[in-house]
Motif scaffolding. Structure first.
Motif, PDB file in Angstrom:
ATOM      1  N   LEU A  85       0.806  -1.215   0.000  1.00  0.00           N
ATOM      2  CA  LEU A  85       0.000   0.000   0.000  1.00  0.00           C
ATOM      3  C   LEU A  85       0.846   1.275   0.000  1.00  0.00           C
ATOM      4  N   ALA A  86       2.030   1.211   0.582  1.00  0.00           N
ATOM      5  CA  ALA A  86       2.806   2.429   0.817  1.00  0.00           C
ATOM      6  C   ALA A  86       3.800   2.763  -0.283  1.00  0.00           C
ATOM      7  N   LEU A  87       4.326   1.777  -0.999  1.00  0.00           N
ATOM      8  CA  LEU A  87       5.371   2.066  -1.983  1.00  0.00           C
ATOM      9  C   LEU A  87       4.902   3.061  -3.040  1.00  0.00           C
ATOM     10  N   ALA A  88       3.637   2.976  -3.418  1.00  0.00           N
ATOM     11  CA  ALA A  88       3.128   3.857  -4.471  1.00  0.00           C
ATOM     12  C   ALA A  88       3.178   5.325  -4.078  1.00  0.00           C
ATOM     13  N   ALA A  89       3.303   5.603  -2.782  1.00  0.00           N
ATOM     14  CA  ALA A  89       3.310   6.995  -2.326  1.00  0.00           C
ATOM     15  C   ALA A  89       4.597   7.717  -2.699  1.00  0.00           C
ATOM     16  N   PHE A  90       5.689   6.974  -2.909  1.00  0.00           N
ATOM     17  CA  PHE A  90       6.953   7.652  -3.218  1.00  0.00           C
ATOM     18  C   PHE A  90       7.677   7.086  -4.442  1.00  0.00           C
ATOM     19  N   LEU A  91       7.133   6.048  -5.061  1.00  0.00           N
ATOM     20  CA  LEU A  91       7.701   5.561  -6.317  1.00  0.00           C
ATOM     21  C   LEU A  91       7.018   6.258  -7.491  1.00  0.00           C
ATOM     22  N   PRO A  92       7.657   6.285  -8.654  1.00  0.00           N
ATOM     23  CA  PRO A  92       6.975   6.830  -9.840  1.00  0.00           C
ATOM     24  C   PRO A  92       5.803   5.931 -10.206  1.00  0.00           C
ATOM     25  N   PRO A  93       4.910   6.354 -11.092  1.00  0.00           N
ATOM     26  CA  PRO A  93       3.755   5.522 -11.461  1.00  0.00           C
ATOM     27  C   PRO A  93       4.172   4.089 -11.759  1.00  0.00           C
ATOM     28  N   SER A  94       3.565   3.151 -11.034  1.00  0.00           N
ATOM     29  CA  SER A  94       4.006   1.759 -11.114  1.00  0.00           C
ATOM     30  C   SER A  94       2.829   0.802 -11.083  1.00  0.00           C
ATOM     31  N   ALA A  95       3.019  -0.343 -11.725  1.00  0.00           N
ATOM     32  CA  ALA A  95       2.065  -1.438 -11.689  1.00  0.00           C
ATOM     33  C   ALA A  95       2.628  -2.548 -10.809  1.00  0.00           C
ATOM     34  N   TYR A  96       1.762  -3.212 -10.071  1.00  0.00           N
ATOM     35  CA  TYR A  96       2.177  -4.328  -9.240  1.00  0.00           C
ATOM     36  C   TYR A  96       1.885  -5.637  -9.958  1.00  0.00           C
ATOM     37  N   VAL A  97       2.641  -6.662  -9.625  1.00  0.00           N
ATOM     38  CA  VAL A  97       2.360  -8.012 -10.098  1.00  0.00           C
ATOM     39  C   VAL A  97       1.568  -8.714  -9.005  1.00  0.00           C
ATOM     40  N   ALA A  98       0.418  -9.292  -9.368  1.00  0.00           N
ATOM     41  CA  ALA A  98      -0.445  -9.917  -8.375  1.00  0.00           C
ATOM     42  C   ALA A  98      -1.079 -11.189  -8.934  1.00  0.00           C
ATOM     43  N   LYS A  99      -1.491 -12.056  -8.025  1.00  0.00           N
ATOM     44  CA  LYS A  99      -2.194 -13.275  -8.433  1.00  0.00           C
ATOM     45  C   LYS A  99      -3.558 -12.909  -9.001  1.00  0.00           C
ATOM     46  N   ARG A 100      -3.944 -13.575 -10.070  1.00  0.00           N
ATOM     47  CA  ARG A 100      -5.205 -13.258 -10.745  1.00  0.00           C
ATOM     48  C   ARG A 100      -6.402 -13.432  -9.827  1.00  0.00           C
ATOM     49  N   GLU A 101      -6.342 -14.411  -8.918  1.00  0.00           N
ATOM     50  CA  GLU A 101      -7.488 -14.670  -8.051  1.00  0.00           C
ATOM     51  C   GLU A 101      -7.790 -13.521  -7.096  1.00  0.00           C
ATOM     52  N   LEU A 102      -6.810 -12.639  -6.865  1.00  0.00           N
ATOM     53  CA  LEU A 102      -7.058 -11.495  -5.996  1.00  0.00           C
ATOM     54  C   LEU A 102      -8.120 -10.563  -6.571  1.00  0.00           C
ATOM     55  N   LEU A 103      -8.255 -10.552  -7.890  1.00  0.00           N
ATOM     56  CA  LEU A 103      -9.232  -9.665  -8.524  1.00  0.00           C
ATOM     57  C   LEU A 103     -10.668 -10.083  -8.229  1.00  0.00           C
ATOM     58  N   ARG A 104     -10.851 -11.287  -7.708  1.00  0.00           N
ATOM     59  CA  ARG A 104     -12.202 -11.755  -7.387  1.00  0.00           C
ATOM     60  C   ARG A 104     -12.639 -11.380  -5.978  1.00  0.00           C
ATOM     61  N   ILE A 105     -11.738 -10.788  -5.185  1.00  0.00           N
ATOM     62  CA  ILE A 105     -12.091 -10.383  -3.827  1.00  0.00           C
ATOM     63  C   ILE A 105     -13.049  -9.191  -3.899  1.00  0.00           C
ATOM     64  N   PRO A 106     -14.219  -9.275  -3.254  1.00  0.00           N
ATOM     65  CA  PRO A 106     -15.168  -8.163  -3.304  1.00  0.00           C
ATOM     66  C   PRO A 106     -14.542  -6.843  -2.866  1.00  0.00           C
ATOM     67  N   PHE A 107     -14.902  -5.795  -3.557  1.00  0.00           N
ATOM     68  CA  PHE A 107     -14.448  -4.431  -3.304  1.00  0.00           C
ATOM     69  C   PHE A 107     -12.959  -4.267  -3.610  1.00  0.00           C
ATOM     70  N   PHE A 108     -12.095  -4.868  -2.804  1.00  0.00           N
ATOM     71  CA  PHE A 108     -10.654  -4.683  -2.992  1.00  0.00           C
ATOM     72  C   PHE A 108     -10.209  -5.167  -4.371  1.00  0.00           C
ATOM     73  N   GLY A 109     -10.580  -6.364  -4.726  1.00  0.00           N
ATOM     74  CA  GLY A 109     -10.188  -6.911  -6.021  1.00  0.00           C
ATOM     75  C   GLY A 109     -10.825  -6.173  -7.180  1.00  0.00           C
ATOM     76  N   TRP A 110     -12.060  -5.745  -7.004  1.00  0.00           N
ATOM     77  CA  TRP A 110     -12.755  -5.013  -8.069  1.00  0.00           C
ATOM     78  C   TRP A 110     -12.050  -3.692  -8.348  1.00  0.00           C
ATOM     79  N   GLY A 111     -11.629  -3.028  -7.272  1.00  0.00           N
ATOM     80  CA  GLY A 111     -10.906  -1.778  -7.460  1.00  0.00           C
ATOM     81  C   GLY A 111      -9.528  -2.003  -8.051  1.00  0.00           C
ATOM     82  N   MET A 112      -8.854  -3.056  -7.594  1.00  0.00           N
ATOM     83  CA  MET A 112      -7.527  -3.374  -8.108  1.00  0.00           C
ATOM     84  C   MET A 112      -7.553  -3.588  -9.622  1.00  0.00           C
ATOM     85  N   ALA A 113      -8.635  -4.181 -10.106  1.00  0.00           N
ATOM     86  CA  ALA A 113      -8.740  -4.485 -11.536  1.00  0.00           C
ATOM     87  C   ALA A 113      -8.751  -3.229 -12.398  1.00  0.00           C
TER      88      ALA A 113
END
Length: 254
Positions: A85-113
């Protein structure tokens, strides 16, 4: 006191953070960069504010001058949820690598997508590596760096897991530099622990590692050596404890 702080923070996650991530799922009318700026701006103000005010967790960053102007592959130590959650506050615009199944988590995964993200199917074997290279390369062509936790999962303070080669492969195949990151977030936000402790997290960003004409294995080994060396240099107390435990276990075994 730490238990009370952690309870209040849990309520923040439930009633503020999660609803916000659900709202992000409705922002498809924004461009990708607009969504990124909106979410990271909110995150820097409110989520990091909650870390500071509710948990008493602050941070300091050294080595920002080591970040090149162009997109890179960041390889970071992984000890807790803090750095996700914190690295994005001081790194340049960046994408994270994440497991695909995380996108199915209600709210959090939907926003991540809705964010710039590299998603992988961990059951795909070698195809998962190809997914990282293809998706990560496309995002870097759009101006995003890519953040990867090469150990694959959170590691306890003073510990080390095998550094997987995916991040180095992405950098080598796209001709991008690798920038290593060390930190001690797990000292205050232990792995799988509900109760967090107040304190200042130190983040150290290392010199960029060139990849031209080099193998992914060599680049990966150099990044791992810098990160683990920096961890021992900045936080020797955790490694003295770990070494002492190993010596004691060896003594008992004999």
């Amino acid at each position: 006191m730490n238990l009370l702080r952690s309870l209040v923070f849990a309520l923040f996650l439930l009633f503020v953070f999660l609803p916000f991530t659900g709202f992000v799922a409705l922002t498809r009318w924004m461009s990708l960069r607009q969504r990124y700026d909106f979410v990271t701006g909110w995150n820097a103000r409110y989520t990091l504010g909650a870390f500071r005010r509710l948990l008493g967790i602050t941070h300091r960053v050294q080595g920002l001058e080591n970040i090149p102007a162009e997109p890179v592959v960041f390889l970071a130590k992984h000890q807790s949820a803090w750095e996700t959650l914190a690295l994005a506050a001081f790194l340049p615009p960046s994408a994270y690598v994440a497991k695909r199944e995380l996108l199915r988590i209600p709210f959090f995964g939907w926003g991540m997508a809705q964010m710039p993200i590299v998603t992988i199917d961990r059951s795909a074997g070698k195809d998962a590596l190809r997914q990282v290279v293809e998706q990560g390369g496309a995002l870097m062509n759009e101006g995003y760096s890519v953040v990867i936790f090469p150990e694959g999962t959170r590691t306890a303070v003073g510990g080390q897991r095998r550094y997987k080669i995916g991040g180095a492969t992405l950098a080598v195949e796209t001709g991008r530099k690798v920038v290593p990151i060390a930190h001690n977030a797990g000292e205050f936000w232990p792995r799988n622990a509900f109760v967090k402790r107040p304190g200042e997290i130190t983040v150290s960003i290392g010199p960029a590692i060139e990849t031209a004409g080099r193998s992914a294995e060599t680049v990966n080994a150099e990044a791992a050596a810098w990160i683990e060396g920096e961890m021992h240099r900045l936080f020797p107390q955790h490694y003295r404890q770990s070494l002492g435990s190993k010596r004691e276990a060896a003594r008992v075994a004999h």
